[in-house]
Design an enzyme around this catalytic site. Structure first.
Site: not given
Ligand code: PGA
Length: 261
Positions: A67, A136, A138, A143
């Protein structure tokens, strides 16, 4: 699905890096799907060290990131292109032209998303996809209620994701609310998936993704529908798993994991 629990976050990151390096050593022209976020930083640090020590060679590897924020240029410190260059690509012997992220500055979202999807397909698909998971649930920026067959497109981020990531922005309100992301379907098309989950605050969502129902409410649970997934967790992230004893037993007794013991 296979679940491997390591005692510390460092051990979990090391195992993840080792698995990626082994995949590259077996297939030097691997198409590698990459993720960003705090979870991946120690994985990339480990891969940099291994590359320096001659234990893994990125010269023929091609990468596709999950992304990119809409509106951020590659030299914006919060863009995922900047993150990837500074954490990995600038420190290893990969050819920059073989590293791909959606172009955050593209104005025609559909065209950019379709091109990205096409580029992945024309490269022969992703051999190994690295995934984290958001608070969340994702994967990428898919999302809750993202279609489980979705392809690369622009998504509006949830308030929870906004809260999770705006701490990196100065001022926090400058965080984009839109992002390009591979779809859940794009991710499921990859041949192999490694998901890395670290920390107590991910324990609940980890249990939902691994042991909960397969639901678009937690897009991370879509990995249950993939035939070659390894989830690696540290003790904290694994603390809500119901089948813990079985996962340890399987890791110990499956000959394929012997070289990682
Ligand atoms: P993080 O993010 O490694 O900073 O916890 C993971 C994500 O949001 O996919």
């Amino acid at each position: 699905m296979e679940v491997i629990i390591r005692q510390t976050a460092k051990d979990a990151a090391k195992l993840t890096a080792k698995m990626i390096a082994n995949a590259i050593n077996e297939t030097p022209d691997l198409n590698l799907g990459l993720a960003t976020g705090a979870t991946m930083e120690p994985v990339y640090a480990e891969l940099v060290q291994m590359n320096c020590a001659g234990k893994v060679d990125f010269k023929d590897v091609t990468t596709f990131n999950l992304d990119e924020y809409v509106g951020l240029s590659p030299n914006n410190k919060n863009s995922y292109r900047y993150y990837m260059d500074s954490n990995l690509f600038d420190k290893i012997n990969i050819k920059k032209e073989n590293t791909h992220l959606p172009n955050g500055l593209a104005l025609n979202y559909d065209k950019e998303a379709n091109n990205y999807e096409k580029m992945i397909n024309e490269a022969g698909g992703i051999d190994l996809q690295l995934l984290g998971i958001g608070n969340d649930g994702h994967i990428g920026f898919n999302e809750p209620i993202s279609s489980l067959s979705s392809k690369t497109r622009v998504k509006v981020l949830t308030p929870e994701t906004y809260k999770q990531n705006c701490i990196y922005f100065n001022p926090p309100e400058s965080m984009p609310k839109l992002a390009f992301t591979m779809g859940v379907g794009t991710i499921l098309n990859s041949k192999q998936i490694i998901m890395l989950i670290i920390g107590k605050k991910k324990a609940n969502i980890a249990a939902q993704a691994i042991e909960g129902p397969l639901t678009s409410m937690v897009t991370g649970s879509a990995i249950q529908a993939h035939k070659n997934v390894t989830v690696i967790l540290d003790e904290d992230a694994a603390s809500n798993l119901k089948m813990r004893e079985y996962y340890d037993f399987a890791f110990k007794n499956n000959p394929k994991w012997q070289r990682y013991q």
